[in-house]
Design a protein around this motif. Structure first.
Motif, PDB file in Angstrom:
ATOM      1  N   CYS A 162       2.429   0.373   4.127  1.00  0.00           N
ATOM      2  CA  CYS A 162       2.019  -0.818   4.864  1.00  0.00           C
ATOM      3  C   CYS A 162       1.662  -1.922   3.871  1.00  0.00           C
ATOM      4  O   CYS A 162       1.778  -1.725   2.652  1.00  0.00           O
ATOM      5  N   ASN A 184       3.168  -0.773  16.583  1.00  0.00           N
ATOM      6  CA  ASN A 184       2.284  -0.329  15.519  1.00  0.00           C
ATOM      7  C   ASN A 184       1.245  -1.420  15.236  1.00  0.00           C
ATOM      8  O   ASN A 184       1.621  -2.551  14.900  1.00  0.00           O
ATOM      9  N   ILE A 192       0.848  -1.185   0.000  1.00  0.00           N
ATOM     10  CA  ILE A 192       0.000   0.000   0.000  1.00  0.00           C
ATOM     11  C   ILE A 192       0.891   1.244   0.000  1.00  0.00           C
ATOM     12  O   ILE A 192       1.795   1.371   0.829  1.00  0.00           O
ATOM     13  N   GLN A 240      -1.320  -4.814   2.834  1.00  0.00           N
ATOM     14  CA  GLN A 240      -2.702  -5.241   3.083  1.00  0.00           C
ATOM     15  C   GLN A 240      -2.836  -6.747   2.890  1.00  0.00           C
ATOM     16  O   GLN A 240      -2.364  -7.295   1.888  1.00  0.00           O
ATOM     17  N   THR A 280      -2.113  -3.583  13.662  1.00  0.00           N
ATOM     18  CA  THR A 280      -2.808  -3.921  12.422  1.00  0.00           C
ATOM     19  C   THR A 280      -4.201  -3.291  12.478  1.00  0.00           C
ATOM     20  O   THR A 280      -4.889  -3.390  13.485  1.00  0.00           O
ATOM     21  N   ILE A 281      -4.584  -2.637  11.380  1.00  0.00           N
ATOM     22  CA  ILE A 281      -5.869  -1.940  11.328  1.00  0.00           C
ATOM     23  C   ILE A 281      -6.811  -2.652  10.366  1.00  0.00           C
ATOM     24  O   ILE A 281      -6.423  -2.996   9.242  1.00  0.00           O
ATOM     25  N   VAL A 282      -8.029  -2.871  10.806  1.00  0.00           N
ATOM     26  CA  VAL A 282      -9.100  -3.314   9.907  1.00  0.00           C
ATOM     27  C   VAL A 282     -10.182  -2.245   9.937  1.00  0.00           C
ATOM     28  O   VAL A 282     -10.634  -1.845  11.017  1.00  0.00           O
ATOM     29  N   ASN A 323       5.166  -6.156  15.055  1.00  0.00           N
ATOM     30  CA  ASN A 323       3.774  -6.501  14.759  1.00  0.00           C
ATOM     31  C   ASN A 323       3.702  -7.977  14.357  1.00  0.00           C
ATOM     32  O   ASN A 323       4.383  -8.410  13.424  1.00  0.00           O
ATOM     33  N   THR A 324       2.883  -8.752  15.044  1.00  0.00           N
ATOM     34  CA  THR A 324       2.853 -10.201  14.795  1.00  0.00           C
ATOM     35  C   THR A 324       2.315 -10.528  13.398  1.00  0.00           C
ATOM     36  O   THR A 324       2.707 -11.538  12.814  1.00  0.00           O
ATOM     37  N   ASP A 325       1.437  -9.683  12.868  1.00  0.00           N
ATOM     38  CA  ASP A 325       0.954  -9.918  11.501  1.00  0.00           C
ATOM     39  C   ASP A 325       2.067  -9.667  10.485  1.00  0.00           C
ATOM     40  O   ASP A 325       2.165 -10.374   9.475  1.00  0.00           O
ATOM     41  N   THR A 366      -8.113 -10.895   4.582  1.00  0.00           N
ATOM     42  CA  THR A 366      -8.812 -10.359   5.764  1.00  0.00           C
ATOM     43  C   THR A 366      -9.088  -8.870   5.642  1.00  0.00           C
ATOM     44  O   THR A 366      -9.823  -8.321   6.462  1.00  0.00           O
ATOM     45  N   THR A 367      -8.479  -8.216   4.655  1.00  0.00           N
ATOM     46  CA  THR A 367      -8.533  -6.770   4.394  1.00  0.00           C
ATOM     47  C   THR A 367      -7.721  -5.965   5.408  1.00  0.00           C
ATOM     48  O   THR A 367      -7.737  -4.739   5.376  1.00  0.00           O
ATOM     49  N   ALA A 368      -7.021  -6.609   6.316  1.00  0.00           N
ATOM     50  CA  ALA A 368      -6.269  -5.906   7.351  1.00  0.00           C
ATOM     51  C   ALA A 368      -5.087  -5.147   6.750  1.00  0.00           C
ATOM     52  O   ALA A 368      -4.425  -5.632   5.835  1.00  0.00           O
ATOM     53  N   PHE A 369      -4.834  -3.949   7.287  1.00  0.00           N
ATOM     54  CA  PHE A 369      -3.667  -3.155   6.900  1.00  0.00           C
ATOM     55  C   PHE A 369      -2.577  -3.385   7.951  1.00  0.00           C
ATOM     56  O   PHE A 369      -2.788  -3.107   9.145  1.00  0.00           O
ATOM     57  N   ILE A 370      -1.446  -3.881   7.516  1.00  0.00           N
ATOM     58  CA  ILE A 370      -0.385  -4.321   8.413  1.00  0.00           C
ATOM     59  C   ILE A 370       0.805  -3.379   8.308  1.00  0.00           C
ATOM     60  O   ILE A 370       1.369  -3.215   7.224  1.00  0.00           O
ATOM     61  N   PRO A 371       1.190  -2.743   9.397  1.00  0.00           N
ATOM     62  CA  PRO A 371       2.340  -1.831   9.336  1.00  0.00           C
ATOM     63  C   PRO A 371       3.641  -2.597   9.134  1.00  0.00           C
ATOM     64  O   PRO A 371       3.757  -3.761   9.543  1.00  0.00           O
TER      65      PRO A 371
END
Lengths: 53, 370
Positions: free
Chosen positions: A17, B307, A7, A19, B309-311, A33-35, A23-28
């Motif tokens: 970030c 930071n 993104i 995406q 994770t944003i949904v 951050n675990t994602d 799941t549509t989640a935005f991941i930094p």
């Protein structure tokens, strides 16, 4: 479509970030951050993040 | 220096209580009485791998068994909530590499004073109230973030369907790597039926990744079996003191370091509602257009561990979307959204689409769990 997509920050014009397209989640892009850790593992497994539009 | 009890000056020269600190917060566990459940409320929810259901407690399941976790009001006296585990698919032949467990992960910065990995490692006591439809020796373990230093333990449930308080006292590990950063510092867990690959020797520190000691009850072997827990407390010292209750507001704030949402507390993310949506743009005088609309940075109620994770959600609950609107004219859900500049304090989003709009609004969740 790849599971992950870059993104672009529309102000800095840099990749900002990732995406998760499922799941549509935005991941930094942040090691704590675990994602994002899951993104790095996914890449290490030989996958490629889709470029930004 | 001797302890002095004086009717005028009170107690002086008191170095500690139960070998721990005198005042303040003894309990190192956040949401120990299971009163905060932001993600799913009181709905029984299937677990996954690193799936948080009740705040601060993550679940894992791999193999033939499946189970749900639910916030319930069946508790011992003095508590309002507990976590209930129900086996929904039994595994009568647990493979060596199968596992099913619930973990609590303490942040490294919060356990730095325990001196893990040094010769000054503290003695701590983990206590909790538990009941189950099964009886016998149940298992669990404490470990470091790398899962290469581990202390398996057993606790006995004597009577079926009866609340019992359990405690495990141990001196923390004097070797190994124990993080004191914002990453995982210390983990403890309750095992529901892990295979032999994850069974270590009880009551001693050892190398390896274990979830329990051997010969424990396998909750996952019995379909419909239940297991409840509340009053979870980890404290310095060799005594399990009475549970330290915190106010709901205090616990919620502590949980929001790891997860928060724009929705009201009792509204699950993805529910159709406009209450709590962050409104952006909204220039009522401007001509509606399809171009980018951005707005002020959205602050978090509590700064995040890292930071997050944003949904994002629109009013109808579609994830990855927002609502674009023209005041007094129309609103349109399912519109594209791009979240950007995610920090520990705030983030912002920008949207453009074919929907003629003067403003936009969206819900969000921010997840910075360990």
């Amino acid at each position: 479509m790849a599971k992950y997509k870059k993104i672009i920050n529309l102000i800095t014009n840099e990749v900002d970030c990732i995406q998760d397209t499922e799941t549509t989640a935005f991941i930094p892009i942040k090691a704590g951050n675990t994602d994002y850790q899951a993104v790095l593992k996914w890449v290490a497994d030989g996958n490629t993040i889709e470029e930004a539009d | 220096m001797s302890l002095v009890l004086n009717g005028t000056t009170g107690i002086t020269n008191l170095p500690s209580i139960n070998s721990g600190q005198i005042g303040g917060s003894r309990n190192l566990v956040i949401n120990g009485e299971m009163q905060v459940s932001q993600r799913v409320g009181t709905t029984a929810t299937a677990t996954g791998n690193n799936t948080y259901i009740i705040d601060r407690y993550t679940t894992f399941a791999s193999g033939g068994a499946a189970y749900t976790v639910q916030q319930v009001t069946d508790t011992p006296a003095g508590f309002k909530n507990a976590a209930k585990v129900t086996i929904t698919t039994a595994d009568s032949s647990i493979a060596a590499d199968a596992y099913a467990l619930m973990q609590y992960r303490a942040e490294g910065v919060d356990i730095a004073h325990l001196n893990c990995g040094t010769s000054d490692a503290e003695t701590v006591t983990l206590s909790f109230w538990v009941k189950s439809s099964l009886t016998g020796n149940f298992g669990g373990a404490m470990r470091n973030s790398a899962a290469d230093r581990n202390y398996p333990y057993l606790y006995n449930i004597a009577q079926a369907n009866t609340w019992e308080k359990k405690s495990i006292t141990l001196t923390l590990d004097t070797t190994g790597t124990w993080l004191t950063t914002t990453a995982v510092g210390l983990v403890f867990m309750w095992d529901f039926g892990s295979g032999t690959d994850f069974q270590g020797t009880a009551d001693q520190w050892q190398a390896g990744n274990f979830h329990s000691a051997g010969s424990q009850v396998k909750l996952t072997s019995t379909n419909g079996a239940t297991w409840y827990v509340t009053g979870v407390q980890l404290e310095i010292g060799s005594t399990a003191t009475d549970f330290e209750h915190k106010s709901f507001g205090e616990e919620l704030s502590l949980c929001q370091r790891y997860y928060e949402k724009s929705y009201d507390y009792d509204v699950v993310a993805g529910t159709t509602t406009y209450i709590g949506m962050h409104l952006m743009g909204g220039n009522v005088a401007a001509t509606a257009g399809t171009s980018h609309i951005s707005g002020p940075t959205i602050p978090f109620q509590v700064p995040k561990r890292d930071n997050p994770t944003i949904v994002a959600y629109d009013q109808a609950g579609n994830s990855g979307k927002c609502q674009r609107f023209q005041l007094g004219s129309h609103n349109t859900d399912n519109q594209a959204i791009s979240v950007q500049s995610i920090g520990t304090n705030n983030f912002r989003y920008i949207t453009s689409s074919s929907s003629n709009s003067t403003g936009t609004q969206a819900h969000f969740t921010a997840d910075s769990e360990l």
